[in-house]
Design a protein around this motif. Structure first.
Motif, mmCIF file in Angstrom:
data_model
loop_
_atom_site.group_PDB
_atom_site.id
_atom_site.type_symbol
_atom_site.label_atom_id
_atom_site.label_comp_id
_atom_site.label_asym_id
_atom_site.label_seq_id
_atom_site.Cartn_x
_atom_site.Cartn_y
_atom_site.Cartn_z
ATOM 1 N N GLY A 156 -1.217 7.701 0.457
ATOM 2 C CA GLY A 156 -0.875 8.631 1.522
ATOM 3 C C GLY A 156 0.201 9.621 1.155
ATOM 4 O O GLY A 156 0.572 10.471 1.969
ATOM 5 N N SER A 214 0.847 -1.188 0.000
ATOM 6 C CA SER A 214 0.000 0.000 0.000
ATOM 7 C C SER A 214 0.886 1.243 0.000
ATOM 8 O O SER A 214 1.618 1.492 0.953
ATOM 9 C CB SER A 214 -0.908 0.000 1.227
ATOM 10 O OG SER A 214 -1.650 1.197 1.304
ATOM 11 N N ASP A 226 4.680 -1.119 4.804
ATOM 12 C CA ASP A 226 3.419 -0.399 4.880
ATOM 13 C C ASP A 226 2.692 -0.726 6.179
ATOM 14 O O ASP A 226 3.224 -1.443 7.047
ATOM 15 C CB ASP A 226 2.559 -0.689 3.649
ATOM 16 C CG ASP A 226 2.043 -2.135 3.591
ATOM 17 O OD1 ASP A 226 2.174 -2.874 4.586
ATOM 18 O OD2 ASP A 226 1.499 -2.509 2.530
ATOM 19 N N GLU A 227 1.460 -0.234 6.326
ATOM 20 C CA GLU A 227 0.736 -0.405 7.590
ATOM 21 C C GLU A 227 0.374 -1.856 7.875
ATOM 22 O O GLU A 227 0.045 -2.209 9.018
ATOM 23 C CB GLU A 227 -0.530 0.448 7.597
ATOM 24 C CG GLU A 227 -1.595 0.032 6.591
ATOM 25 C CD GLU A 227 -1.445 0.728 5.253
ATOM 26 O OE1 GLU A 227 -2.444 0.773 4.505
ATOM 27 O OE2 GLU A 227 -0.341 1.227 4.969
ATOM 28 N N ASN A 228 0.463 -2.693 6.856
ATOM 29 C CA ASN A 228 0.180 -4.112 7.033
ATOM 30 C C ASN A 228 1.440 -4.960 7.190
ATOM 31 O O ASN A 228 1.365 -6.184 7.226
ATOM 32 C CB ASN A 228 -0.633 -4.629 5.840
ATOM 33 C CG ASN A 228 -1.973 -3.931 5.715
ATOM 34 O OD1 ASN A 228 -2.682 -3.776 6.704
ATOM 35 N ND2 ASN A 228 -2.312 -3.494 4.510
ATOM 36 N N GLN A 282 11.647 -0.860 4.898
ATOM 37 C CA GLN A 282 10.508 0.031 5.029
ATOM 38 C C GLN A 282 9.239 -0.730 4.652
ATOM 39 O O GLN A 282 9.172 -1.332 3.580
ATOM 40 C CB GLN A 282 10.682 1.266 4.138
ATOM 41 C CG GLN A 282 12.041 1.945 4.262
ATOM 42 C CD GLN A 282 12.451 2.242 5.691
ATOM 43 O OE1 GLN A 282 11.674 2.791 6.473
ATOM 44 N NE2 GLN A 282 13.673 1.881 6.047
ATOM 45 N N GLN A 292 9.630 7.602 5.399
ATOM 46 C CA GLN A 292 9.700 6.630 6.476
ATOM 47 C C GLN A 292 11.150 6.353 6.857
ATOM 48 O O GLN A 292 11.490 6.277 8.048
ATOM 49 C CB GLN A 292 9.002 5.329 6.065
ATOM 50 C CG GLN A 292 8.887 4.319 7.205
ATOM 51 C CD GLN A 292 8.191 3.043 6.781
ATOM 52 O OE1 GLN A 292 8.809 1.989 6.705
ATOM 53 N NE2 GLN A 292 6.883 3.131 6.508
#
Length: 289
Positions: free
Chosen positions: A11, A8, A213-215, A211, A91
């Motif tokens: 953002g 993902s 993602d949120e998952n 790095q 990030q």
């Protein structure tokens, strides 16, 4: 290097801006054109007079980067790859710099005015310190690939973006202010800043698969040896000595602003192998860079 298709990458705060003319035809051709274009690509120096024509200035309208939500989107389009690269780079640097504030990323469509001059595919990507903004026109990559048969693949594009991010880190950390311009030459502050930005870019490449993602899905797949070789080749290609040679001139170290091919390769590799802490270029004696 590719993004994981199911990562993902939404953002991003990247914006598209422009509305001016694209690169005009005419002017020089052949290897000289490649050298000029590559010089612009990595230095943000406008040599459009040598290429013929010019780009229209003007801020133009701003819009979001549409349909850029997954790694698959980033793998398909240069503009989405840059926007996704912003997410990954922010990030990375947030984990490296306490109190990190991200730069704005403007994906240029044609040309746009900035406090640091016109941003277009003629000037190439650059960082504008007073705006804390990185400007990139992705059509420049296509121009290099399609018309000049030059390497501007995915990892090379992220190297370019990461290099400009390196200048942002120098700005917010006070490095630019502590080491102002003091002329040109192989030991100048300008060369030291550029080599440090190369090293920062290498540090990002060395760490980029960490790095996620949120998952918890890594944004990027591990680069292949060939992709790493291409990125190193890109660093070599934009060395001051190589540009001077390819432009038909005499190699003149006193005029250098970005460092030699060997220096740029060495510092990129140093960052990739040893991380951000290895990127101190200002304490090294002259002649040892």
């Amino acid at each position: 290097m590719t993004f994981n298709d199911n990562a993902s990458v939404g953002g991003s705060t990247a914006r598209r801006r422009g509305g001016g003319a694209a690169l005009a035809g005419g002017g020089i051709a052949g290897i000289g054109a490649i050298a000029v274009l590559l010089f612009q690509l990595f230095t943000g120096t406008d040599l459009s007079g040598l290429l013929g024509g010019g780009a229209t200035t003007g801020n133009g309208d701003e819009s979001t980067i549409e349909q850029c939500q997954t790694g698959a989107d980033a793998n398909e389009r240069d503009d989405c790859r840059l926007a996704a690269g912003q997410v990954v780079l922010d990030q990375f640097w947030d984990s490296q710099v306490q109190g990190y504030t991200p730069p704005q990323l403007i994906v240029v469509d044609g040309a746009t005015g900035t406090q640091c001059g016109t941003a277009s595919n003629q000037t190439g990507p650059f960082y504008c310190p007073p705006e804390q903004t990185v400007y990139v026109d992705p059509t420049f990559f296509a121009l290099l690939r399609q018309q000049f048969d030059a390497t501007a693949g995915p990892l090379a594009q992220l190297y370019v973006l990461a290099h400009e991010y390196g200048h942002h880190v120098q700005n917010i950390a006070g490095i630019i202010q502590d080491h102002p311009d003091n002329g040109t030459g192989p030991d100048s502050n300008g060369v030291r800043r550029e080599l440090q930005a190369d090293c920062f870019a290498g540090a990002f490449v060395g760490d980029m698969t960490n790095q996620v993602d949120e998952n918890g899905v890594p944004f990027l797949e591990a680069p292949t040896p060939q992709q790493i070789a291409d990125a190193i080749n890109a660093a070599q290609t934009v060395g001051d000595d190589h540009i001077q040679q390819e432009s038909g001139g005499v190699v003149n170290p006193d005029s250098w602003t970005h460092g030699s091919s060997a220096q740029r390769q060495r510092w990129f590799e140093k960052g990739m192998q040893s991380g951000v802490s290895a990127c101190e270029t200002f304490g090294i004696p002259g002649g040892s860079l």
